[in-house]
Design a protein around this motif. Structure first.
Motif, PDB file in Angstrom:
ATOM      1  N   HIS A   1       0.845  -1.195   0.000  1.00  0.00           N
ATOM      2  CA  HIS A   1       0.000   0.000   0.000  1.00  0.00           C
ATOM      3  C   HIS A   1       0.880   1.244   0.000  1.00  0.00           C
ATOM      4  O   HIS A   1       1.944   1.229   0.590  1.00  0.00           O
ATOM      5  N   PRO A   2       0.396   2.307  -0.642  1.00  0.00           N
ATOM      6  CA  PRO A   2       1.177   3.553  -0.586  1.00  0.00           C
ATOM      7  C   PRO A   2       1.066   4.224   0.778  1.00  0.00           C
ATOM      8  O   PRO A   2       0.038   4.105   1.459  1.00  0.00           O
ATOM      9  N   HIS A   3       2.136   4.874   1.186  1.00  0.00           N
ATOM     10  CA  HIS A   3       2.166   5.602   2.457  1.00  0.00           C
ATOM     11  C   HIS A   3       2.909   6.916   2.242  1.00  0.00           C
ATOM     12  O   HIS A   3       3.592   7.093   1.227  1.00  0.00           O
ATOM     13  N   THR A   4       2.814   7.789   3.228  1.00  0.00           N
ATOM     14  CA  THR A   4       3.620   9.009   3.209  1.00  0.00           C
ATOM     15  C   THR A   4       4.262   9.176   4.584  1.00  0.00           C
ATOM     16  O   THR A   4       3.791   8.599   5.570  1.00  0.00           O
ATOM     17  N   ALA A   5       5.312   9.956   4.634  1.00  0.00           N
ATOM     18  CA  ALA A   5       5.892  10.408   5.908  1.00  0.00           C
ATOM     19  C   ALA A   5       5.800  11.927   5.816  1.00  0.00           C
ATOM     20  O   ALA A   5       6.572  12.566   5.103  1.00  0.00           O
TER      21      ALA A   5
ATOM     22  N   PHE B   1       3.212  11.908  10.340  1.00  0.00           N
ATOM     23  CA  PHE B   1       2.165  10.897  10.191  1.00  0.00           C
ATOM     24  C   PHE B   1       2.054  10.504   8.724  1.00  0.00           C
ATOM     25  O   PHE B   1       2.750  11.066   7.873  1.00  0.00           O
ATOM     26  N   CYS B   2       1.185   9.540   8.467  1.00  0.00           N
ATOM     27  CA  CYS B   2       0.921   9.150   7.085  1.00  0.00           C
ATOM     28  C   CYS B   2      -0.385   9.831   6.679  1.00  0.00           C
ATOM     29  O   CYS B   2      -1.405   9.631   7.327  1.00  0.00           O
ATOM     30  N   GLU B   3      -0.318  10.602   5.614  1.00  0.00           N
ATOM     31  CA  GLU B   3      -1.513  11.345   5.183  1.00  0.00           C
ATOM     32  C   GLU B   3      -2.641  10.422   4.730  1.00  0.00           C
ATOM     33  O   GLU B   3      -3.806  10.781   4.815  1.00  0.00           O
ATOM     34  N   ILE B   4      -2.262   9.259   4.227  1.00  0.00           N
ATOM     35  CA  ILE B   4      -3.273   8.328   3.731  1.00  0.00           C
ATOM     36  C   ILE B   4      -3.912   7.556   4.893  1.00  0.00           C
ATOM     37  O   ILE B   4      -5.095   7.235   4.870  1.00  0.00           O
ATOM     38  N   HIS B   5      -3.099   7.272   5.909  1.00  0.00           N
ATOM     39  CA  HIS B   5      -3.572   6.551   7.099  1.00  0.00           C
ATOM     40  C   HIS B   5      -3.148   7.354   8.326  1.00  0.00           C
ATOM     41  O   HIS B   5      -2.114   7.053   8.936  1.00  0.00           O
ATOM     42  N   PRO B   6      -3.940   8.368   8.670  1.00  0.00           N
ATOM     43  CA  PRO B   6      -3.521   9.315   9.727  1.00  0.00           C
ATOM     44  C   PRO B   6      -3.270   8.675  11.099  1.00  0.00           C
ATOM     45  O   PRO B   6      -2.666   9.317  11.962  1.00  0.00           O
ATOM     46  N   PHE B   7      -3.716   7.435  11.286  1.00  0.00           N
ATOM     47  CA  PHE B   7      -3.440   6.756  12.562  1.00  0.00           C
ATOM     48  C   PHE B   7      -1.976   6.331  12.648  1.00  0.00           C
ATOM     49  O   PHE B   7      -1.475   6.011  13.722  1.00  0.00           O
ATOM     50  N   MET B   8      -1.295   6.337  11.506  1.00  0.00           N
ATOM     51  CA  MET B   8       0.129   5.983  11.502  1.00  0.00           C
ATOM     52  C   MET B   8       0.922   7.223  11.911  1.00  0.00           C
ATOM     53  O   MET B   8       0.909   8.229  11.200  1.00  0.00           O
ATOM     54  N   ARG B   9       1.582   7.126  13.053  1.00  0.00           N
ATOM     55  CA  ARG B   9       2.292   8.290  13.569  1.00  0.00           C
ATOM     56  C   ARG B   9       3.714   7.949  13.997  1.00  0.00           C
ATOM     57  O   ARG B   9       3.990   6.806  14.364  1.00  0.00           O
TER      58      ARG B   9
HETATM   59 CU    CU Z   1       0.003   4.937   5.264  1.00  0.00          CU
END
Ligand code: CU
Length: 122
Positions: A71-75, A107-115
């Motif tokens: 899956h794509p993610h961001t930092a 955080f990850c903009e796509i999955h904001p729970f990822m911090r």
């Molecule tokens: Cu993500």
């Protein structure tokens, strides 16, 4: 007696200079030590988590995020200005050099729970 003092002074000088040479050459045994002063720290993005989520680095250190998920993610910095990887596809990475001290949350903009956070020391 004066001769004795002179001898002792010379002996002391020899010992001191020998120690100096030994310590100086010891420092030269690790020519890479200086270049590795600010190594690159790697943070994996895996299983919808930043691993490790919290790191502490010295100012000037590079941090490299590598997306191991399909899956794509961001930092992305929480303030959205300091740094932003943009979308990272599988296997893609993003590197940012931290130049100022402080606690940089992201955080990850796509999955904001990822911090995660990067604590930058002076
Ligand atoms: Cu993500």
């Amino acid at each position: 007696m004066r001769r004795m003092m002179l001898l002792m002074t010379v002996a002391a000088l020899v010992v001191v200079s020998t120690l100096f040479v030994v310590s100086a050459s010891g420092a030269h045994k690790h020519p890479t030590a200086k270049t590795q002063k600010h190594p690159t720290r790697t943070v994996l993005i895996q299983g919808f988590r930043f691993k490790p989520a919290n790191i502490t680095i010295k100012r000037g250190t590079k941090v490299r995020w590598i997306n191991k998920d399909s899956h794509p993610h961001t930092a992305t910095a929480t303030n959205k200005r300091s740094f932003d990887s943009g979308r990272l596809g599988k296997g893609q990475s993003y590197t940012h050099t931290f130049k100022s001290a402080g606690n940089k949350k992201y955080f990850c903009e796509i999955h904001p729970f990822m911090r995660g956070s990067v604590v930058v020391k002076r």
